[in-house]
Scaffold this active site. Structure first.
Site, PDB file in Angstrom:
ATOM      1  N   HIS A 270       0.833  -1.207   0.000  1.00  0.00           N
ATOM      2  CA  HIS A 270       0.000   0.000   0.000  1.00  0.00           C
ATOM      3  C   HIS A 270       0.869   1.258   0.000  1.00  0.00           C
ATOM      4  O   HIS A 270       0.680   2.148  -0.844  1.00  0.00           O
ATOM      5  CB  HIS A 270      -0.909  -0.017   1.237  1.00  0.00           C
ATOM      6  CG  HIS A 270      -1.798   1.183   1.360  1.00  0.00           C
ATOM      7  ND1 HIS A 270      -3.093   1.197   0.924  1.00  0.00           N
ATOM      8  CD2 HIS A 270      -1.570   2.432   1.871  1.00  0.00           C
ATOM      9  CE1 HIS A 270      -3.630   2.385   1.147  1.00  0.00           C
ATOM     10  NE2 HIS A 270      -2.727   3.153   1.733  1.00  0.00           N
ATOM     11  N   GLU A 271       1.806   1.335   0.932  1.00  0.00           N
ATOM     12  CA  GLU A 271       2.644   2.532   1.017  1.00  0.00           C
ATOM     13  C   GLU A 271       3.562   2.651  -0.190  1.00  0.00           C
ATOM     14  O   GLU A 271       3.871   3.755  -0.643  1.00  0.00           O
ATOM     15  CB  GLU A 271       3.443   2.538   2.317  1.00  0.00           C
ATOM     16  CG  GLU A 271       2.602   2.526   3.590  1.00  0.00           C
ATOM     17  CD  GLU A 271       1.560   3.630   3.662  1.00  0.00           C
ATOM     18  OE1 GLU A 271       1.761   4.693   3.022  1.00  0.00           O
ATOM     19  OE2 GLU A 271       0.528   3.431   4.330  1.00  0.00           O
ATOM     20  N   HIS A 274       1.766   4.485  -2.885  1.00  0.00           N
ATOM     21  CA  HIS A 274       1.908   5.937  -2.723  1.00  0.00           C
ATOM     22  C   HIS A 274       3.277   6.388  -3.243  1.00  0.00           C
ATOM     23  O   HIS A 274       3.392   7.407  -3.939  1.00  0.00           O
ATOM     24  CB  HIS A 274       1.806   6.312  -1.242  1.00  0.00           C
ATOM     25  CG  HIS A 274       0.413   6.315  -0.691  1.00  0.00           C
ATOM     26  ND1 HIS A 274      -0.588   7.123  -1.178  1.00  0.00           N
ATOM     27  CD2 HIS A 274      -0.134   5.613   0.340  1.00  0.00           C
ATOM     28  CE1 HIS A 274      -1.696   6.923  -0.478  1.00  0.00           C
ATOM     29  NE2 HIS A 274      -1.452   6.015   0.443  1.00  0.00           N
TER      30      HIS A 274
END
Length: 509
Positions: A270-271, A274
């Site tokens: 997820h990170e 980003h």
């Protein structure tokens, strides 16, 4: 500093000023990253003061009337350039940011900054003690500051509108509700249908998994996705986040649990989603307000696309699962790829947002969205928040937190920022991710087959070319129209859920 073809000395001066402000903001981000990773607890008071000082300086420099005069003088320059050009985009976006910033007194910005650091420290202590009362007075102050900040922007229909608009330009409470209400109806129906099916088994994920090996494997995965560790790094923290100090220094954090394989793995992906966005921004935008994501929602769309649409897909694990088995042969040696795929996609109402499956996840967001609106409207006191939280979880998901960590203390957002304007971005991101990916595979149907072979290069390049490189040149609504040919809607996401979970549960919804 970015290089421009513009000979206008006022444009050059604008660039110089913006680069200096960006450098101060990057220093603030570095101080926050340190506070959330390695800083000793005793450093919190001084860190709050340091960050408040830098935020005040950045705000004062950005609201300097001289900068406003420069922007006004450069309106002709903007008009003479093509809309997507660096010069026109920088002037246009900076003007909007400036017009917002001058409405907020520097004293209030410094007060917010110093309070945020103290509130984060109190939140960390409250989590350790499993006691909301420790941070309650701090959160009360956060609410008061949030209301004061929102009132700097008169003319909105709802007190939360300026907070939402700051994160997701053009969005309001009314617009969010127009998406959330039909979405909630559809999600509740899907959850009910799934509850009548034979449950999936995810016990294979809850064994003893070496934290060190989890981190090592997760890093290998995100390298394969394209995360450049020469321009980034990963560390552990209480609540995972991504931060950027420059396009060439984009860092992520994660958390790892020995008996919960999903946590480190998917929070890392997820990170990294980003971070891929930030690392993909065109270098000519470095040091300017354009060097960031178009909105919080679009940023979340990339994190959720990589984490869920790709990272929880069957094709993804056709390639990566044999490698995961090789690391954890004792735990997963007898678990098939299909069994693992089912395990990581099991739908079950849960207490923790970041652990939630794709079907129930957005119900978590809607709970938070409604609660923060009630707080901002003065209808919900901070002292009543834990009880209100627990009641909504009982009503909406049929589960009740037994501790504050499972409840009102689980998310860091209200304790490091303002109340309001952030949580809606997660669901908007889920909707965007499905709509964008549907468009991508319409243009290039081979991408899913490439992913099965462990190759995400074509997908990453598409995203870099069509979304990442532009930074903030375009608004999210402009990008969605350019990329998908239509405004944001819920249909692609609902279609995605039906296709995926009808297959997983062997049921027709």
């Amino acid at each position: 500093m970015s290089v421009s073809s513009s000979p206008n000395p006022k444009y050059t001066e604008l660039l110089n000023r913006l680069t200096e402000i960006n450098d101060i903001k990057s220093a603030i981000s570095l101080l926050y990253w340190d506070q959330a990773t390695y800083m000793p607890p005793g450093g919190a008071p001084a860190r709050g003061r340091q960050m408040a000082t830098l935020r005040r300086l950045a705000h004062e420099k950005f609201t300097d009337p001289v900068l406003g005069e420069l922007l006004e003088d450069l309106r002709t320059e903007e008009a003479n350039r093509l809309y997507p050009s660096l010069e026109a985009s920088l002037i246009r976006v900076t003007c909007r940011d400036y017009q917002r910033a001058v409405r907020v007194p520097s004293k209030l910005m410094a007060q917010i900054s110093q309070h945020q650091s103290a509130c984060y420290d109190a939140w960390a202590k409250a989590r350790e003690a499993q006691n909301f009362a420790i941070v309650q007075p701090y959160l009360k102050t956060t609410l008061e500051l949030s209301q004061e900040y929102a009132l700097c922007f008169p003319g909105y229909e709802h007190i939360a509108d300026p907070l939402i608009d700051q994160q997701d330009q053009g969005m309001t409470v009314a617009k969010v509700r127009s998406l959330f209400e039909p979405l909630r109806e559809q999600l509740v129906a899907i959850v009910e249908d799934i509850s009548s099916c034979v449950p999936l088994n995810n016990s294979c994920l809850h064994q003893n998994f070496s934290p060190k090996e989890q981190i090592k494997f997760s890093l290998g995965v995100i390298r394969s996705l394209g995360y450049d560790l020469n321009r980034g790094r990963q560390d552990k923290t209480l609540h995972p986040f991504m931060t950027k100090f420059s396009i060439d220094d984009v860092r992520i954090t994660t958390r790892v649990y020995e008996h919960h394989l999903e946590q480190a793995l998917f929070s890392t992906i997820h990170e990294a989603g980003h971070a891929l966005y930030e690392q993909g921004i065109a270098l000519e935008l470095e040091g300017t307000p354009l060097a960031g994501g178009a909105s919080s929602g679009l940023h979340e769309s990339q994190a959720r696309l990589w984490e869920n649409v790709i990272g929880r897909s069957r094709g993804f694990w056709e390639w990566f699962y044999p490698r995961l088995q090789g690391v954890f042969m004792r735990q997963l040696g007898q678990v098939t790829t299909n069994q693992f795929y089912q395990a990581i996609n099991k739908v079950t109402p849960s207490l923790i947002r970041t652990d939630a499956d794709e079907v129930t996840y957005n119900l978590h967001i809607m709970i938070r969205f409604d609660l923060e609106l009630a707080m901002l409207e003065g209808k919900l006191a901070i002292s009543d928040l834990p009880e209100a939280w627990n009641e909504r979880y009982k009503k909406d998901l049929g589960v009740i937190p037994t501790t504050d960590i499972e409840g009102v203390l689980q998310d860091v957002h209200w304790y490091i920022g303002l109340i309001g304007g952030m949580f809606q971005s997660y669901t908007l991101g889920n909707l965007m991710a499905a709509q964008i990916y549907h468009t991508i595979i319409s243009f290039d149907p081979e991408i899913p087959f490439e992913i099965e072979r462990g190759n995400v290069k074509r997908l990453l390049e598409w995203l870099q070319q069509n979304i990442y490189q532009h930074g903030r040149k375009f608004t999210t609504s402009e990008l969605m129209e350019q990329v998908t040919g239509s405004p944001l809607k819920i249909d692609p996401f609902i279609h995605y859920l039906h296709n995926k979970y009808e297959y997983l549960y062997n049921c027709k919804f």
